[in-house]
Design a protein around this motif. Structure first.
Motif, short mmCIF file in Angstrom:
data_model
loop_
_atom_site.label_atom_id
_atom_site.label_comp_id
_atom_site.label_asym_id
_atom_site.label_seq_id
_atom_site.Cartn_x
_atom_site.Cartn_y
_atom_site.Cartn_z
N TYR A 32 7.49 0.38 -14.16
CA TYR A 32 6.26 -0.35 -13.89
C TYR A 32 5.65 -0.75 -15.23
O TYR A 32 5.88 -0.10 -16.26
N ILE A 76 -1.03 2.36 -5.37
CA ILE A 76 -1.98 1.29 -5.02
C ILE A 76 -1.65 0.66 -3.68
O ILE A 76 -0.93 -0.32 -3.58
N ASN A 77 -2.24 1.23 -2.65
CA ASN A 77 -1.83 0.84 -1.30
C ASN A 77 -2.74 -0.19 -0.63
O ASN A 77 -2.65 -0.39 0.57
N VAL A 78 -3.57 -0.84 -1.41
CA VAL A 78 -4.54 -1.78 -0.84
C VAL A 78 -3.84 -2.83 0.03
O VAL A 78 -2.84 -3.43 -0.38
N SER A 79 -4.36 -3.05 1.22
CA SER A 79 -3.83 -4.10 2.08
C SER A 79 -4.89 -4.49 3.09
O SER A 79 -6.03 -3.99 3.03
N ARG A 83 -4.31 -10.74 5.27
CA ARG A 83 -4.70 -10.89 3.86
C ARG A 83 -4.21 -12.25 3.35
O ARG A 83 -3.07 -12.62 3.60
N GLY A 111 7.30 -3.55 0.60
CA GLY A 111 6.06 -3.01 0.03
C GLY A 111 4.99 -3.16 1.09
O GLY A 111 3.99 -3.83 0.93
N GLU A 117 0.39 -5.84 6.85
CA GLU A 117 1.15 -7.09 6.70
C GLU A 117 2.20 -7.23 7.82
O GLU A 117 2.33 -8.30 8.44
N ASP A 140 8.35 0.89 2.40
CA ASP A 140 7.45 1.27 1.32
C ASP A 140 7.93 2.57 0.70
O ASP A 140 8.52 3.41 1.38
N ILE A 141 7.64 2.70 -0.60
CA ILE A 141 8.08 3.90 -1.31
C ILE A 141 7.21 5.11 -0.96
O ILE A 141 7.62 6.25 -1.14
N ASP A 195 12.77 2.51 -1.64
CA ASP A 195 12.37 2.07 -2.98
C ASP A 195 12.95 0.69 -3.23
O ASP A 195 14.18 0.52 -3.24
N LEU A 196 12.09 -0.29 -3.42
CA LEU A 196 12.57 -1.66 -3.64
C LEU A 196 13.46 -1.77 -4.88
O LEU A 196 14.24 -2.70 -5.00
N ARG A 212 4.59 -9.25 -1.18
CA ARG A 212 3.30 -9.70 -1.72
C ARG A 212 2.56 -8.52 -2.34
O ARG A 212 2.49 -7.44 -1.78
N ASN A 213 2.02 -8.77 -3.52
CA ASN A 213 1.15 -7.79 -4.19
C ASN A 213 1.85 -6.45 -4.44
O ASN A 213 1.21 -5.40 -4.43
C1 LIG Z 1 -0.86 -3.47 -2.93
S1 LIG Z 1 0.24 -2.85 -1.69
C2 LIG Z 1 0.73 -4.37 -0.94
C3 LIG Z 1 0.74 -4.28 0.56
C4 LIG Z 1 1.03 -5.60 1.27
N1 LIG Z 1 2.30 -6.15 0.87
C5 LIG Z 1 -0.06 -6.59 1.04
O1 LIG Z 1 0.13 -7.55 0.29
O2 LIG Z 1 -1.15 -6.42 1.61
C6 LIG Z 1 1.66 -2.42 -2.69
C7 LIG Z 1 2.59 -1.45 -1.98
O3 LIG Z 1 3.82 -1.43 -2.70
C8 LIG Z 1 4.33 -0.13 -2.62
N2 LIG Z 1 5.31 0.07 -3.68
C9 LIG Z 1 5.09 0.27 -5.01
N3 LIG Z 1 6.26 0.45 -5.65
C10 LIG Z 1 7.23 0.35 -4.70
C11 LIG Z 1 8.64 0.45 -4.74
N4 LIG Z 1 9.29 0.68 -5.90
N5 LIG Z 1 9.34 0.31 -3.59
C12 LIG Z 1 8.69 0.09 -2.40
N6 LIG Z 1 7.35 -0.02 -2.31
C13 LIG Z 1 6.63 0.11 -3.44
C14 LIG Z 1 3.11 0.77 -2.74
O4 LIG Z 1 3.35 2.07 -2.23
C15 LIG Z 1 2.08 -0.02 -1.96
O5 LIG Z 1 1.97 0.44 -0.64
#
Ligand SMILES: C[S@@+](CC[C@H](N)C(=O)[O-])C[C@H]1O[C@@H](n2cnc3c(N)ncnc32)[C@H](O)[C@@H]1O
Length: 267
Positions: A32, A76-79, A83, A111, A117, A140-141, A195-196, A212-213
Motif C-alpha cells: 500500500y 478503510i471500509n467506508v462505503s 455511492r 473490495g 456496492e 474483500d480482504i 485478497d485482490l 471502486r475506492n
Molecule cells: C473504501 S472501501 C470501498 C468499498 C466500495 N467498493 C465502495 O466504493 O463503496 C475499500 C475496501 O477495500 C478493501 N481492501 C483493501 N485492501 C484489499 C485487498 N488487498 N483485497 C481486497 N480488498 C481490499 C477494504 O477492506 C475495504 O473494505
C-alpha cells in the motif's frame, strides 16, 4: 550493517512493523502507498498509547481485539448504497441493458466492504434487466466486512444518497431508520474473503467488474497489476467501473477502452 555505498543502512521500523502485521493477519501493508498508510498507522498507534511501532506490534500480538481495531483502521471500509449516483445512472440506463442482451450478468464487486456496492448492483440489475440471470460476487480482504455484507443490513446513513423509489422497492425499512435488503437481492449476492493482490480470477469469468475506492491505497505498480488481472477476468464487451477519482493507466495494454468517465469496456 553497511550498504555498498558505505552508508550505514538505517533500521526501518515501519518495514519491520508491516512484516509483523503480515504474519499476524496476512495483509501485506508494504504493497500500500507508504506515505498515507504510515501516517495513519503512527497516529493510530499513538492514540492507543504506543509511542513506537515495535511496542505497538507487541500489543497487537498479544491482544486480538486491539488487532481487530487496528485492521479496521487501516483497511478503510467506508462505503454507501448508490455511492456516486452518476455512475449508477449510467449503469441503469446503458451498461446493464447492454450487458443484458447476452441474457446473463455475472458481476464482481472487488473490495466490496460491507456489501453496499454489491447490493446496489443487485438492485440496479433487477430493475434494468429483470429477465437477465444475474449473480453478484463480493470480495474483500476484511473478514469482518464480509460477515457484515452477508447480513445485508444497512444503516440510515448508508442509505442517505440512495434514490427513495429504489430503496422502497428493494429494501425493507427497520424501526431504527436502517434498511434490510429484500430476499430477491440476497438470493443473487454472495460474499467471500479474498485478497485482490493474490486473486487470480478465471479468464472471462465476469461481465461487469466494479473496483471502486479500493486500489487508491495501493502503490501504482500494485494498482496496475490488479487492474490488469480484473481486465483479464472480463469477457469481451464486459465493463470495468473504477472510482470517480480513479483511472486505469494504459487501458489499451490491458485490452480496455475508456467509453465514458470511469467506465472501461473490454475489447
Ligand atoms: C473504501 S472501501 C470501498 C468499498 C466500495 N467498493 C465502495 O466504493 O463503496 C475499500 C475496501 O477495500 C478493501 N481492501 C483493501 N485492501 C484489499 C485487498 N488487498 N483485497 C481486497 N480488498 C481490499 C477494504 O477492506 C475495504 O473494505
Amino acid at each position: 550493517m553497511t550498504s555498498p555505498t558505505g552508508v550505514a543502512a538505517q533500521h526501518d521500523d515501519y518495514v519491520d512493523f508491516c512484516k509483523g502485521i503480515q504474519r499476524l493477519s496476512t495483509i501485506d501493508l508494504l504493497r500500500y502507498k507508504r506515505g498515507q498508510m504510515e501516517r495513519r498507522i503512527r497516529t493510530f498507534a499513538e492514540r492507543r498509547g504506543a509511542a513506537e511501532l515495535p511496542g505497538y506490534l507487541q500489543i497487537l500480538r498479544s491482544q486480538p481485539e486491539e488487532l481487530e481495531q487496528f485492521l479496521d483502521r487501516v483497511t478503510i471500509n467506508v462505503s454507501e448504497l448508490w455511492r456516486n449516483p452518476e455512475q449508477w445512472q449510467l449503469l441503469e440506463r446503458q451498461i446493464v441493458p447492454d450487458l443484458a442482451q447476452a441474457g446473463r450478468i455475472r458481476a464482481l464487486s472487488a473490495g466490496c466492504s460491507y456489501g453496499a456496492e454489491a447490493f446496489t448492483v443487485a438492485a440496479t440489475c433487477l430493475t434494468a434487466a429483470p429477465r437477465a440471470k444475474t449473480t453478484i460476487a463480493g470480495v474483500d480482504i476484511d473478514r469482518r466486512m464480509v460477515e457484515r455484507a452477508r447480513q445485508a443490513r444497512f444503516s440510515a446513513s448508508d442509505a442517505r444518497g440512495a434514490p427513495r423509489e429504489a430503496l422502497d422497492r428493494w429494501f425493507t425499512p427497520r424501526d431504527d431508520g436502517g434498511w434490510d435488503a429484500r430476499p430477491e437481492l440476497r438470493a443473487i449476492c454472495r460474499f467471500d474473503v479474498g485478497d485482490l493482490l493474490e486473486l487470480r480470477p478465471r479468464e472471462q469469468a465476469y461481465d461487469l467488474v466494479l473496483c471502486r475506492n479500493t486500489v487508491i491505497y495501493f502503490t501504482d505498480d500494485v494498482r496496475d497489476d490488479v487492474h490488469a488481472r480484473l481486465a483479464t477476468a472480463l469477457r469481451p464487451g464486459g465493463y470495468l467501473i473504477v472510482g470517480a477519482t480513479e483511472r486505469v493507466s494504459d487501458p489499451a495494454a490491458r485490452g480496455l477502452e475508456l467509453t465514458r468517465p470511469f467506465t472501461y469496456r473490454k475489447l
